[in-house]
Write a protein that holds these residues in place. Structure first.
Motif, PDB file in Angstrom:
ATOM      1  N   SER A  40      32.423  41.245  49.037  1.00 50.72           N
ATOM      2  CA  SER A  40      32.006  40.483  47.857  1.00 50.72           C
ATOM      3  C   SER A  40      32.167  41.312  46.588  1.00 50.72           C
ATOM      4  O   SER A  40      32.686  40.825  45.569  1.00 50.72           O
ATOM      5  N   ILE A  41      31.743  42.583  46.614  1.00 51.80           N
ATOM      6  CA  ILE A  41      31.872  43.441  45.432  1.00 51.80           C
ATOM      7  C   ILE A  41      33.338  43.707  45.115  1.00 51.80           C
ATOM      8  O   ILE A  41      33.753  43.697  43.947  1.00 51.80           O
ATOM      9  N   ARG A  42      34.153  43.928  46.147  1.00 53.35           N
ATOM     10  CA  ARG A  42      35.574  44.166  45.912  1.00 53.35           C
ATOM     11  C   ARG A  42      36.238  42.931  45.307  1.00 53.35           C
ATOM     12  O   ARG A  42      37.080  43.041  44.401  1.00 53.35           O
ATOM     13  N   GLU A  43      35.867  41.758  45.791  1.00 51.83           N
ATOM     14  CA  GLU A  43      36.421  40.527  45.240  1.00 51.83           C
ATOM     15  C   GLU A  43      36.023  40.352  43.776  1.00 51.83           C
ATOM     16  O   GLU A  43      36.831  39.950  42.932  1.00 51.83           O
ATOM     17  N   ARG A  44      34.785  40.697  43.462  1.00 61.05           N
ATOM     18  CA  ARG A  44      34.311  40.552  42.090  1.00 61.05           C
ATOM     19  C   ARG A  44      34.989  41.562  41.164  1.00 61.05           C
ATOM     20  O   ARG A  44      35.320  41.241  40.018  1.00 61.05           O
ATOM     21  N   ILE A  45      35.180  42.786  41.626  1.00 62.02           N
ATOM     22  CA  ILE A  45      35.866  43.792  40.805  1.00 62.02           C
ATOM     23  C   ILE A  45      37.297  43.360  40.522  1.00 62.02           C
ATOM     24  O   ILE A  45      37.801  43.487  39.392  1.00 62.02           O
ATOM     25  N   ALA A  46      37.993  42.855  41.549  1.00 56.58           N
ATOM     26  CA  ALA A  46      39.373  42.388  41.338  1.00 56.58           C
ATOM     27  C   ALA A  46      39.415  41.224  40.352  1.00 56.58           C
ATOM     28  O   ALA A  46      40.315  41.145  39.502  1.00 56.58           O
ATOM     29  N   PHE A  47      38.447  40.348  40.431  1.00 55.48           N
ATOM     30  CA  PHE A  47      38.409  39.221  39.485  1.00 55.48           C
ATOM     31  C   PHE A  47      38.179  39.719  38.052  1.00 55.48           C
ATOM     32  O   PHE A  47      38.828  39.242  37.109  1.00 55.48           O
ATOM     33  N   LEU A  48      37.266  40.673  37.879  1.00 57.23           N
ATOM     34  CA  LEU A  48      36.983  41.187  36.532  1.00 57.23           C
ATOM     35  C   LEU A  48      38.165  41.979  35.974  1.00 57.23           C
ATOM     36  O   LEU A  48      38.419  41.955  34.761  1.00 57.23           O
ATOM     37  N   ARG A  49      38.883  42.690  36.824  1.00 54.66           N
ATOM     38  CA  ARG A  49      40.051  43.435  36.345  1.00 54.66           C
ATOM     39  C   ARG A  49      41.144  42.501  35.868  1.00 54.66           C
ATOM     40  O   ARG A  49      41.862  42.800  34.912  1.00 54.66           O
ATOM     41  N   ASP A  50      41.312  41.381  36.526  1.00 54.07           N
ATOM     42  CA  ASP A  50      42.356  40.427  36.143  1.00 54.07           C
ATOM     43  C   ASP A  50      41.933  39.509  34.998  1.00 54.07           C
ATOM     44  O   ASP A  50      42.762  38.726  34.513  1.00 54.07           O
ATOM     45  N   HIS A  51      40.693  39.589  34.578  1.00 54.27           N
ATOM     46  CA  HIS A  51      40.226  38.712  33.504  1.00 54.27           C
ATOM     47  C   HIS A  51      40.807  39.182  32.164  1.00 54.27           C
ATOM     48  O   HIS A  51      40.758  40.373  31.838  1.00 54.27           O
ATOM     49  N   PRO A  52      41.354  38.288  31.352  1.00 50.46           N
ATOM     50  CA  PRO A  52      42.005  38.730  30.101  1.00 50.46           C
ATOM     51  C   PRO A  52      41.029  39.262  29.056  1.00 50.46           C
ATOM     52  O   PRO A  52      41.434  40.080  28.230  1.00 50.46           O
ATOM     53  N   ASP A  53      39.787  38.852  29.086  1.00 48.97           N
ATOM     54  CA  ASP A  53      38.830  39.299  28.074  1.00 48.97           C
ATOM     55  C   ASP A  53      38.207  40.644  28.385  1.00 48.97           C
ATOM     56  O   ASP A  53      37.500  41.206  27.545  1.00 48.97           O
ATOM     57  N   LEU A  54      38.455  41.176  29.578  1.00 46.68           N
ATOM     58  CA  LEU A  54      37.833  42.441  29.999  1.00 46.68           C
ATOM     59  C   LEU A  54      38.867  43.508  30.300  1.00 46.68           C
ATOM     60  O   LEU A  54      38.588  44.444  31.055  1.00 46.68           O
ATOM     61  N   ALA A  55      40.039  43.383  29.723  1.00 45.54           N
ATOM     62  CA  ALA A  55      41.102  44.340  30.041  1.00 45.54           C
ATOM     63  C   ALA A  55      40.818  45.735  29.506  1.00 45.54           C
ATOM     64  O   ALA A  55      41.283  46.729  30.066  1.00 45.54           O
ATOM     65  N   GLU A  56      40.022  45.854  28.421  1.00 42.67           N
ATOM     66  CA  GLU A  56      39.778  47.164  27.815  1.00 42.67           C
ATOM     67  C   GLU A  56      38.612  47.903  28.443  1.00 42.67           C
ATOM     68  O   GLU A  56      38.354  49.071  28.101  1.00 42.67           O
ATOM     69  N   LEU A  57      37.892  47.303  29.360  1.00 39.16           N
ATOM     70  CA  LEU A  57      36.723  47.949  29.959  1.00 39.16           C
ATOM     71  C   LEU A  57      37.135  48.899  31.074  1.00 39.16           C
ATOM     72  O   LEU A  57      38.153  48.699  31.738  1.00 39.16           O
ATOM     73  N   GLU A  58      36.309  49.906  31.269  1.00 39.99           N
ATOM     74  CA  GLU A  58      36.602  50.893  32.299  1.00 39.99           C
ATOM     75  C   GLU A  58      36.204  50.374  33.671  1.00 39.99           C
ATOM     76  O   GLU A  58      35.444  49.408  33.813  1.00 39.99           O
ATOM     77  N   SER A  59      36.707  51.060  34.708  1.00 42.33           N
ATOM     78  CA  SER A  59      36.434  50.619  36.080  1.00 42.33           C
ATOM     79  C   SER A  59      34.971  50.776  36.446  1.00 42.33           C
ATOM     80  O   SER A  59      34.418  49.960  37.203  1.00 42.33           O
ATOM     81  N   SER A  60      34.321  51.817  35.907  1.00 43.47           N
ATOM     82  CA  SER A  60      32.895  52.016  36.216  1.00 43.47           C
ATOM     83  C   SER A  60      32.053  50.872  35.673  1.00 43.47           C
ATOM     84  O   SER A  60      31.108  50.418  36.325  1.00 43.47           O
ATOM     85  N   VAL A  61      32.403  50.399  34.483  1.00 42.86           N
ATOM     86  CA  VAL A  61      31.667  49.274  33.898  1.00 42.86           C
ATOM     87  C   VAL A  61      31.861  48.023  34.741  1.00 42.86           C
ATOM     88  O   VAL A  61      30.911  47.280  35.028  1.00 42.86           O
ATOM     89  N   LEU A  62      33.093  47.777  35.175  1.00 42.10           N
ATOM     90  CA  LEU A  62      33.360  46.607  36.010  1.00 42.10           C
ATOM     91  C   LEU A  62      32.670  46.714  37.358  1.00 42.10           C
ATOM     92  O   LEU A  62      32.181  45.705  37.905  1.00 42.10           O
ATOM     93  N   GLU A  63      32.592  47.923  37.887  1.00 40.95           N
ATOM     94  CA  GLU A  63      31.917  48.103  39.178  1.00 40.95           C
ATOM     95  C   GLU A  63      30.421  47.812  39.063  1.00 40.95           C
ATOM     96  O   GLU A  63      29.835  47.137  39.923  1.00 40.95           O
TER      97      GLU A  63
END
Length: 273
Positions: A126-149
């Motif tokens: 579930s967490i991996r799916e959510r991280i992949a979704f947030l990484r592909d989101h166009p409004d969150l492209a500038e955020l770091e991986s730690s923030v998305l995690e």
């Protein structure tokens, strides 16, 4: 006191760094523009007399101007790196900016969770799916991986809340409330109509009772007037009878019968009047 001094020093340092970056950028643009104008013949080159021992360097001013322009222009390539370093230092000193980024990423993940985008049940998937979704989101492209995690973990913990308040459940609740509101409005409309009918009937009843009271009062007054008039009419219609003569006993019965006949005739006349 010491904390305020350190804060003031850091603020002054940031201000001077920004001023230095602006000065380098302005100087490089000015030198590039002036050197281009000199190359096109619109401005004179720098004049400088240089000698190395007995050897005189020809066109030393032009060479110095070109080298200085190239040096200052090369410094401009370090400005983006310096800007990123300054932004990183600022983000470390101002932690609430990072929390705003986490909150923004969490809002996106929670909205997707309410829409039913995430279907995996286990925590890791579930967490991996959510991280992949947030990484592909166009409004969150500038955020770091730690923030998305962090945002993905927060969204996974609140997945039950997203399921309870999903878009389908919220839409169904809204439709139910709209239907109840419409029923209440219809009931209020019928209630207002019933109130108006009841008020109209109450006013009608009051008018009928008032008319009846007026009629009864008029009838009572008429009866009182007749009660006062009828005795006067009876006394006026009664004839004066002469004194009874002294008669014999054998004619007494005949006179009584005559008096009864006169009384009956008088009563009949009164009834006719």
């Amino acid at each position: 006191m010491g904390q305020s001094v350190v804060s003031s020093f850091l603020l002054l340092r940031d201000l001077l760094q920004r001023l230095a970056c602006l000065a380098i950028l302005a100087l490089s643009l000015s030198l590039i523009a002036y050197t281009a104008a000199c190359a096109l013949g619109h401005a004179p080159w720098l004049s400088l007399d240089l000698r190395f021992g007995d050897y005189i360097l020809p066109q030393a001013g032009m060479v110095t101007q070109v080298v200085l322009t190239a040096l200052v222009t090369s410094l401009c390539f370090f400005l983006p790196t310096n800007a990123r370093i300054m932004a990183l230092e600022t983000s470390h000193r101002r932690f609430h900016i990072g929390m705003q980024d986490v909150a923004r990423a969490y809002a996106v993940a929670h909205a997707a969770d309410r829409s039913g985008v995430f279907t995996l049940s286990s925590e890791f998937d579930s967490i991996r799916e959510r991280i992949a979704f947030l990484r592909d989101h166009p409004d969150l492209a500038e955020l770091e991986s730690s923030v998305l995690e962090v945002a993905a973990q927060m969204s996974h913990l609140s997945r039950e809340l997203g399921q309870v308040y999903s878009d389908r459940n919220v839409a169904r609740a809204r439709d139910f409330l709209i239907q109840r509101q419409q029923e209440i409005e219809d009931f209020n409309t019928r209630l207002d109509h019933a109130k108006s009918v009841a008020t109209e009937m109450r006013n009608w009843l009051n008018r009928v009772e008032m008319d009846e009271a007026v009629a009864e009062a008029q009838l009572a007054r008429l009866c009182d007037e007749l009660t006062e008039i009828l005795p006067e009419l009876g006394e006026a219609a009664e004839p004066e009878t002469p004194p009874e003569p002294v008669v014999a006993e054998d004619s007494w019965e005949d006179e009584v019968q005559q008096d009864d006949g006169r009384i009956v005739a008088l009563l009949a006349r009164r009834a006719a009047e």
